[in-house]
Design an enzyme around this catalytic site. Structure first.
Site, mmCIF file in Angstrom:
data_model
loop_
_atom_site.group_PDB
_atom_site.id
_atom_site.type_symbol
_atom_site.label_atom_id
_atom_site.label_comp_id
_atom_site.label_asym_id
_atom_site.label_seq_id
_atom_site.Cartn_x
_atom_site.Cartn_y
_atom_site.Cartn_z
ATOM 1 N N GLU A 155 59.867 102.933 -72.772
ATOM 2 C CA GLU A 155 60.084 104.381 -72.915
ATOM 3 C C GLU A 155 61.313 104.688 -73.763
ATOM 4 O O GLU A 155 61.283 105.614 -74.594
ATOM 5 C CB GLU A 155 60.189 105.046 -71.544
ATOM 6 C CG GLU A 155 58.938 104.917 -70.681
ATOM 7 C CD GLU A 155 57.655 105.255 -71.406
ATOM 8 O OE1 GLU A 155 57.632 106.217 -72.212
ATOM 9 O OE2 GLU A 155 56.648 104.541 -71.213
ATOM 10 N N HIS A 158 60.541 104.460 -77.310
ATOM 11 C CA HIS A 158 59.912 105.682 -77.845
ATOM 12 C C HIS A 158 60.962 106.672 -78.333
ATOM 13 O O HIS A 158 60.775 107.348 -79.345
ATOM 14 C CB HIS A 158 59.075 106.380 -76.767
ATOM 15 C CG HIS A 158 57.672 105.883 -76.650
ATOM 16 N ND1 HIS A 158 56.769 105.930 -77.693
ATOM 17 C CD2 HIS A 158 56.996 105.352 -75.602
ATOM 18 C CE1 HIS A 158 55.602 105.437 -77.280
ATOM 19 N NE2 HIS A 158 55.714 105.078 -76.020
HETATM 20 NI NI NI Z 1 54.238 104.175 -74.879
#
Ligand code: NI
Length: 184
Positions: A155, A158
């Site tokens: 995450e 990202h």
């Molecule tokens: Ni992802």
């Protein structure tokens, strides 16, 4: 509620941008975004709700994946029996230290923004220390290892414009350091 049609797919520039840091107190818009992202994860892990709305199961969702280029990500990590072992919304998270030793999932990783299966190990630090703020503006530093550390790494990647397959060895997708811990 967030549905699959709302999830930005690989190829959209927002997934390759560095997310903007948020300031506190969060606006109602971003508080709702946090709630909506967590609601998606909860719904996606409920077989009946997921089937009804055709949700792909997820354990993490970052704001850029719903088209919001800000530094926020929701995590809802179950163990192998489906019990939730980690639940949090990170705001402005950073990995401030990490182990040299790596871990990876034996089945590789997937992503709600990547529709095709991409084979290969995705090595990540086995232990991480993460500094972040909660939605309510509480500053926290936590240590995670194993699966929750992997999901956190995915995450936070990202939020820095990276996708999981960037970390797969291009020449040999299943090459690993010999002390890497493979989780099945
Ligand atoms: Ni992802």
């Amino acid at each position: 509620m967030i549905l699959m049609k709302d999830i930005v797919r690989d190829g959209d520039p927002v997934l390759r941008q560095v997310a903007q840091k948020l300031t506190f107190p969060l606006s109602d818009h971003y508080r709702k975004l946090a709630d909506d992202m967590m609601e998606y994860l909860v719904n996606s892990q409920d077989p009946k709700i997921a089937a009804k709305h055709q949700l792909r199961a997820g354990v993490g969702l970052a704001a850029p994946q719903v088209g919001e280029g800000v530094s926020m990500a929701a995590l809802l990590v179950p163990d192998d029996k489906g019990e939730i072992i980690f639940k949090e919304v990170y705001v402005n998270p950073e990995i401030i230290s990490e182990s040299v030793r790596k871990t990876c999932l034996g089945e590789g990783e997937g992503c709600l923004s990547v529709d095709k299966v991409i084979d290969g190990y995705v090595p990540r630090p086995n232990k991480v220390t993460i500094h972040y703020w909660t939605v309510d503006g509480e500053e926290k530093t936590i240590r995670l290892k194993g699966y929750p550390a992997i999901v956190s790494g995915h995450e936070i990647d990202h939020l820095n414009g990276h996708l999981f397959y960037d970390r797969i060895n291009k020449e040999n997708p299943f090459a690993l350091d010999e002390d890497t811990i493979v989780i099945y």
